[in-house]
Scaffold this motif. Structure first.
Motif, PDB file in Angstrom:
ATOM      1  N   LEU A   6      38.815  11.657  41.970  1.00  0.00           N
ATOM      2  CA  LEU A   6      40.189  11.270  42.303  1.00  0.00           C
ATOM      3  C   LEU A   6      40.159  10.044  43.202  1.00  0.00           C
ATOM      4  CD1 LEU A   6      41.398  14.878  43.127  1.00  0.00           C
ATOM      5  CD2 LEU A   6      42.114  13.565  41.127  1.00  0.00           C
ATOM      6  N   PRO A   7      40.182   8.827  42.641  1.00  0.00           N
ATOM      7  CA  PRO A   7      40.253   7.638  43.487  1.00  0.00           C
ATOM      8  C   PRO A   7      41.544   7.660  44.287  1.00  0.00           C
ATOM      9  CG  PRO A   7      40.617   7.076  41.178  1.00  0.00           C
ATOM     10  CD  PRO A   7      40.206   8.505  41.211  1.00  0.00           C
ATOM     11  N   CYS A   8      41.444   7.383  45.580  1.00  0.00           N
ATOM     12  CA  CYS A   8      42.577   7.647  46.469  1.00  0.00           C
ATOM     13  C   CYS A   8      42.743   6.537  47.496  1.00  0.00           C
ATOM     14  CB  CYS A   8      42.340   8.988  47.165  1.00  0.00           C
ATOM     15  SG  CYS A   8      43.531   9.382  48.460  1.00  0.00           S
ATOM     16  N   ARG A   9      43.943   6.017  47.579  1.00  0.00           N
ATOM     17  CA  ARG A   9      44.303   5.084  48.647  1.00  0.00           C
ATOM     18  C   ARG A   9      45.757   5.369  49.044  1.00  0.00           C
ATOM     19  NH1 ARG A   9      46.154  -0.367  49.498  1.00  0.00           N
ATOM     20  NH2 ARG A   9      45.084  -1.292  51.297  1.00  0.00           N
ATOM     21  N   ASN A  10      45.909   5.979  50.200  1.00  0.00           N
ATOM     22  CA  ASN A  10      47.230   6.316  50.739  1.00  0.00           C
ATOM     23  C   ASN A  10      48.008   7.262  49.814  1.00  0.00           C
ATOM     24  OD1 ASN A  10      46.774   4.674  53.001  1.00  0.00           O
ATOM     25  ND2 ASN A  10      47.563   2.862  51.937  1.00  0.00           N
ATOM     26  N   PRO A  13      50.717  12.335  50.743  1.00  0.00           N
ATOM     27  CA  PRO A  13      51.804  13.248  50.348  1.00  0.00           C
ATOM     28  C   PRO A  13      51.532  13.975  49.037  1.00  0.00           C
ATOM     29  CG  PRO A  13      52.682  11.117  51.052  1.00  0.00           C
ATOM     30  CD  PRO A  13      51.197  10.944  50.892  1.00  0.00           C
ATOM     31  N   ALA A  14      50.734  13.379  48.145  1.00  0.00           N
ATOM     32  CA  ALA A  14      50.502  13.972  46.828  1.00  0.00           C
ATOM     33  C   ALA A  14      49.374  14.985  46.825  1.00  0.00           C
ATOM     34  CB  ALA A  14      50.193  12.867  45.812  1.00  0.00           C
ATOM     35  N   ALA A  36      45.158   4.487  54.981  1.00  0.00           N
ATOM     36  CA  ALA A  36      45.591   4.387  56.365  1.00  0.00           C
ATOM     37  C   ALA A  36      46.568   5.503  56.725  1.00  0.00           C
ATOM     38  CB  ALA A  36      46.253   3.025  56.598  1.00  0.00           C
ATOM     39  N   ASP A  37      46.695   6.505  55.844  1.00  0.00           N
ATOM     40  CA  ASP A  37      47.686   7.556  56.058  1.00  0.00           C
ATOM     41  C   ASP A  37      47.054   8.934  56.253  1.00  0.00           C
ATOM     42  OD1 ASP A  37      46.759   8.108  53.533  1.00  0.00           O
ATOM     43  OD2 ASP A  37      48.742   8.395  52.628  1.00  0.00           O
ATOM     44  N   GLY A  38      45.749   8.970  56.510  1.00  0.00           N
ATOM     45  CA  GLY A  38      45.095  10.254  56.728  1.00  0.00           C
ATOM     46  C   GLY A  38      44.780  11.016  55.458  1.00  0.00           C
ATOM     47  N   SER A  39      44.716  10.323  54.333  1.00  0.00           N
ATOM     48  CA  SER A  39      44.442  10.996  53.056  1.00  0.00           C
ATOM     49  C   SER A  39      43.151  11.806  53.098  1.00  0.00           C
ATOM     50  CB  SER A  39      44.358   9.971  51.919  1.00  0.00           C
ATOM     51  OG  SER A  39      45.619   9.452  51.590  1.00  0.00           O
ATOM     52  N   ALA A  41      41.599  13.263  55.618  1.00  0.00           N
ATOM     53  CA  ALA A  41      41.745  14.487  56.399  1.00  0.00           C
ATOM     54  C   ALA A  41      42.575  15.525  55.647  1.00  0.00           C
ATOM     55  CB  ALA A  41      42.397  14.168  57.746  1.00  0.00           C
ATOM     56  N   VAL A  42      43.615  15.075  54.963  1.00  0.00           N
ATOM     57  CA  VAL A  42      44.445  15.988  54.181  1.00  0.00           C
ATOM     58  C   VAL A  42      43.619  16.629  53.072  1.00  0.00           C
ATOM     59  CG1 VAL A  42      46.401  16.131  52.580  1.00  0.00           C
ATOM     60  CG2 VAL A  42      46.610  14.801  54.688  1.00  0.00           C
ATOM     61  N   ALA A  43      42.825  15.811  52.375  1.00  0.00           N
ATOM     62  CA  ALA A  43      41.999  16.330  51.283  1.00  0.00           C
ATOM     63  C   ALA A  43      40.986  17.349  51.792  1.00  0.00           C
ATOM     64  CB  ALA A  43      41.293  15.178  50.574  1.00  0.00           C
ATOM     65  N   ARG A  44      40.356  17.049  52.916  1.00  0.00           N
ATOM     66  CA  ARG A  44      39.381  17.998  53.480  1.00  0.00           C
ATOM     67  C   ARG A  44      40.068  19.300  53.874  1.00  0.00           C
ATOM     68  NH1 ARG A  44      37.447  13.183  56.125  1.00  0.00           N
ATOM     69  NH2 ARG A  44      35.480  12.498  55.152  1.00  0.00           N
ATOM     70  N   ALA A  45      41.261  19.205  54.455  1.00  0.00           N
ATOM     71  CA  ALA A  45      41.987  20.406  54.855  1.00  0.00           C
ATOM     72  C   ALA A  45      42.351  21.269  53.648  1.00  0.00           C
ATOM     73  CB  ALA A  45      43.255  20.019  55.620  1.00  0.00           C
ATOM     74  N   CYS A  46      42.446  20.646  52.482  1.00  0.00           N
ATOM     75  CA  CYS A  46      42.757  21.377  51.255  1.00  0.00           C
ATOM     76  C   CYS A  46      41.497  21.887  50.569  1.00  0.00           C
ATOM     77  CB  CYS A  46      43.544  20.486  50.296  1.00  0.00           C
ATOM     78  SG  CYS A  46      45.203  20.056  50.857  1.00  0.00           S
ATOM     79  N   GLY A  47      40.329  21.622  51.163  1.00  0.00           N
ATOM     80  CA  GLY A  47      39.087  22.144  50.628  1.00  0.00           C
ATOM     81  C   GLY A  47      38.360  21.244  49.651  1.00  0.00           C
ATOM     82  N   ALA A  48      38.811  20.002  49.504  1.00  0.00           N
ATOM     83  CA  ALA A  48      38.168  19.089  48.560  1.00  0.00           C
ATOM     84  C   ALA A  48      36.978  18.396  49.201  1.00  0.00           C
ATOM     85  CB  ALA A  48      39.165  18.038  48.073  1.00  0.00           C
ATOM     86  N   GLU A  49      35.992  18.056  48.386  1.00  0.00           N
ATOM     87  CA  GLU A  49      34.926  17.171  48.853  1.00  0.00           C
ATOM     88  C   GLU A  49      35.509  15.772  48.984  1.00  0.00           C
ATOM     89  OE1 GLU A  49      30.610  15.316  47.456  1.00  0.00           O
ATOM     90  OE2 GLU A  49      31.413  17.070  46.425  1.00  0.00           O
TER      91      GLU A  49
END
Length: 217
Positions: A6-10, A13-14, A36-39, A41-49
């Motif tokens: 999952l390539p991710c930049r900001n 929210p998704a 720059a939006d904490g993506s 940290a959000v992903a880690r909190a959801c259990g993703a690598e």
């Protein structure tokens, strides 16, 4: 287990909703590419690598995710909520079953205004050129796709920007790959996210520029 890059930049929210809908047997790898939006940290909190890539560009993020994935079939999907993870098995199926070396999602808009005219027109022009150059019967420069990790790395793709998906199709055609195109829903993005390509005319122009450079090679 099938890894999903999952390539991710900001896309903060998704991510919670997207990761919660990941089907059983599919492991998300979120590739943070300068958010720059904490993506991350959000992903880690959801259990993703989560892996971080300093080099900017869609291709750089995808390549890093593929390197981090395990052997076997690997999927790639945008992280902005515009695709339904429940459709990953349908995309990965032809590769897993040995019917194709590459499967790509053909976007079918699920709501009015999801795919702006300027973006759809640019995609159609590029897909037509791919058909002419490679003979592949493709109609979308698939942002949702599946292939075997070893096969992808063996292609030696070089583009690290928006030209990556186009380079993949051209290289697949030259390598004689069988390519399956699977209809997938194209959904409204999660609130608070914006496409790096289709969201603006400038974004589409940049993507077409990068892809035109690939065709020129």
């Amino acid at each position: 287990m099938t890894d999903v890059v999952l390539p991710c930049r900001n896309e903060a929210p998704a991510l919670p909703g997207l990761l919660a809908r990941m089907p059983a047997g599919y492991r998300p790898i979120v590739v943070d590419n300068g958010s720059a939006d904490g993506s991350a940290a959000v992903a880690r909190a959801c259990g993703a690598e989560v892996i971080t890539v300093a080099e900017p560009g869609y291709g750089a993020a995808v390549h890093a995710g593929i390197l981090a994935a395990g052997d076997g079939v690997v999927c790639v999907m945008d992280a902005d909520g515009s695709f339904d993870p429940a459709q990953l098995p349908a995309v990965a199926g032809p590769v897993r079953d040995g019917e194709a070396e590459l499967a790509t999602g053909r976007r079918r808009p699920a709501a009015r205004g999801v795919w702006p005219l300027h973006a759809r027109a640019g995609n159609a022009i590029l897909a037509r050129r791919v058909r002419r150059v490679t003979g592949l019967d493709v109609h979308d420069i698939g942002p949702m796709r599946a292939a075997r990790r070893g096969d992808l790395l063996a292609l030696g793709l070089r583009d690290r920007r928006f030209g990556y998906p186009l380079e993949l199709l051209i290289a697949a055609g030259r390598a004689g790959w069988r390519v399956a195109e699977i209809d997938v829903d194209y959904l409204p993005r999660a609130a608070g996210t914006r496409s790096k390509v289709t969201g603006t005319f400038l974004g589409t122009a940049r993507a077409v520029r990068d892809m035109s450079r690939v065709l020129a090679r």
